[in-house]
Design an enzyme around this catalytic site. Structure first.
Site, PDB file in Angstrom:
ATOM      1  N   MET A   1      -0.239  -3.356   0.032  1.00  0.00           N
ATOM      2  CA  MET A   1       0.047  -2.505  -1.119  1.00  0.00           C
ATOM      3  C   MET A   1       1.223  -1.565  -0.856  1.00  0.00           C
ATOM      4  SD  MET A   1      -3.844  -1.562  -2.303  1.00  0.00           S
ATOM      5  CE  MET A   1      -3.313  -0.719  -3.802  1.00  0.00           C
ATOM      6  N   HIS A   2       1.700  -0.930  -1.924  1.00  0.00           N
ATOM      7  CA  HIS A   2       2.614   0.218  -1.893  1.00  0.00           C
ATOM      8  C   HIS A   2       4.065  -0.120  -1.537  1.00  0.00           C
ATOM      9  CE1 HIS A   2      -1.210   2.237  -1.895  1.00  0.00           C
ATOM     10  NE2 HIS A   2      -1.438   2.010  -0.619  1.00  0.00           N
TER      11      HIS A   2
ATOM     12  N   ASP B   1      -4.492  -5.809  -1.408  1.00  0.00           N
ATOM     13  CA  ASP B   1      -5.297  -6.416  -0.347  1.00  0.00           C
ATOM     14  C   ASP B   1      -6.697  -5.827  -0.248  1.00  0.00           C
ATOM     15  OD1 ASP B   1      -4.374  -3.973   0.597  1.00  0.00           O
ATOM     16  OD2 ASP B   1      -3.528  -4.773   2.450  1.00  0.00           O
TER      17      ASP B   1
END
Length: 501
Positions: free
Chosen positions: A80-81, A239
């Site tokens: 992520m991110h 995830d």
């Protein structure tokens, strides 16, 4: 019929093929590098992701013997991110800045000053953290002006793979929740955050629910991967949400612990309720609901660091088994040796990029077994920090399902059970996020009515570890000491982090 689950991890992409009964019939993993151009920075080349993914899909289809036309859907999961930037010609214009990158503390401070805790709670339900996507965008605008001026599309890592497969710019609610540009409560982009920071809204991808069909495999992608043109691709999930689906953590009372590179404690919620102190992440879940989670940046990676950098022998398997065998001989509590697992800073509960890993209490009587055990215990204590915050929100914790590389160690599972004082379960599915992604693809295809039904039919508990009361009492004495150490060392951590030598 079969379903493909693709999990774009930090060090590798894992691709699985699941049949319509939930059995994983084949899997492939392909590695790629992480680059650390400066201390605290972490970057990857999105083309490395795509090359690994397309090669992995080809290999998986070939070795499984499954006809591509029998693969009915694809689900995506991923780290992520991360920030992926494309220009108007769809070229990647700068390396992807990853979730563990710590360069954006000034941008986070600016966001907090400009909006305040109440504004962040209202607009996003989350704190401004260095790992999140919005601070990365502001950093690029400040430091890479030419790159910023060329931005046409902003994507998250797994959604770059979606683009390469389908040609569509799309994401889904669980991954978008970690951008700090998303209204988690209402499951849509936050117009307030986008307007305040003057981020071009047309550069953001369309946002879907996790089981929605977001596009179809193009002819070009089919030629490169061996997939059938027109195969559906569903939203998938970040995830952690995908991993929670893969462990059946989709209803209240079940908590999942992902003991991977990072460590995550994840609890599903039927209704949205953010942590008013912004200590936990409040995100959309991949099953149409919500979840809270705490994240520690270094979990199983602490043990990997200990093996690779300090105890690196020619036979890595012998090193792993040998070190854990020594740790098992050490008593619970490691004779007063405490390890702080902040090797890459920390996120929950401290949100401190300067935090450092530390052994505290080391004496002449300690040996390597004590040190190894203290690492396992320190990570478990760090995970307990998040568990205690979840309990503070009155979220029930009836069982904990553990997954990830660290979960393979029965010793580590026992330590978790003792430190958490709760039963630790293993389940029949061990593939984690990639399995969750495949489940979402099966729901999107129509095999199940929803994620909850799929999980109830496909996922079963296979083994449980129960807390040993004597150990619980020992760890309950040590845990307050562990908690106190961060505040005592915080100033020294920052001084060290800013020191120029």
């Amino acid at each position: 019929m079969y379903f493909l689950g693709i999990d774009l991890g930090t060090s590798s992409v894992k691709i699985i093929l699941m049949d319509d009964g939930g059995k994983v019939v084949s899997s492939v993993s392909k590695e790629y590098p992480v680059y650390y151009p400066e201390p605290g920075w972490a970057e990857q080349n999105p083309e490395d992701w795509w090359n690994a993914t397309k090669d992995g899909i080809n290999e998986l289809i070939s070795k499984s013997g499954v006809k591509s036309g029998d693969i009915k859907g694809i689900g995506l999961s991923g780290q992520m991110h991360g920030l992926v930037l494309l220009d108007k010609d769809n070229n990647v214009i700068t390396p992807a800045i990853l979730w563990c990158d710590q360069r954006t503390q000034e941008e986070c401070d600016y966001i907090i000053e400009k909006i305040g805790k109440e504004g962040l709670l209202k607009y996003t339900g989350n704190k401004a953290l260095t790992g999140f996507t919005a601070p990365k965008i502001l950093w690029v605008r400040k430091h890479l002006k030419d790159v910023y001026s060329r931005i046409a599309h902003i994507l998250l890592p797994k959604d770059y793979i979606r683009f390469k497969l389908t040609g569509d710019y799309a994401t889904e609610v669980s991954d978008a929740s970690g951008t700090l540009l998303f209204d988690v409560s209402n499951r849509r982009w936050s117009k307030e955050m986008i307007d305040i920071f003057e981020i071009p809204e047309n550069a953001l991808p369309k946002c879907y629910e996790s089981t929605d069909v977001t596009g179809y495999v193009t002819k070009e992608a089919a030629d490169l991967t061996g997939l059938e043109e027109g195969t559906i691709v569903v939203g998938g999930g970040g995830d952690q949400a995908s991993g929670a689906v893969g462990t059946g953590t989709v209803k209240s009372g079940i908590v999942s612990v992902a003991l991977g590179t990072s460590g995550v404690v994840f609890a599903s919620q039927d209704k949205y309720a953010a942590d008013e102190e912004l200590r936990l992440h409040s995100f959309c879940h991949a099953n149409g609901k919500w979840h809270v989670m705490g994240v520690m940046l270094s979990a199983a990676s602490c043990l990997k660091w200990w093996i690779d950098n300090v105890n690196n022998y020619s036979n890595e398997a012998m090193t792993f088994d040998g070190l854990l065998g020594e740790a098992e001989k050490a008593q619970p509590g490691s004779d007063g040796l405490v390890f702080l697992p902040y090797l890459m800073g920390e996120r929950t509960p401290y949100s401190d990029p300067y935090a450092k890993g530390s052994f505290v209490g080391l004496s002449i009587t300690h040996n390597r077994g004590h040190m190894t055990r203290s690492i396992l215990e320190g990570v478990a204590f760090g995970l307990r920090d998040s568990l205690e915050l979840i309990k503070d929100l009155n979220i029930p914790v009836n069982e904990v399902r553990v997954s990830g590389g660290g979960a393979k160690s029965k010793l580590w599972r026992q330590i978790l059970a003792d430190i958490f004082n709760v039963r630790i379960d293993m389940i029949n599915a061990t593939e984690g996020p990639s399995f969750g992604a495949a489940i979402m693809a099966s729901v999107g295809y129509g095999l199940y009515k929803d994620v909850d039904e799929a999980c109830s039919k496909l996922i079963k508990v296979t083994d449980s570890v129960y807390p040993i009361q004597e150990n619980v009492e020992k760890y309950n004495k040590l845990y307050p000491i562990y908690v106190s150490l961060y505040s005592k060392l915080k100033g020294a951590f920052e001084e060290i982090g800013k020191l120029k030598l």
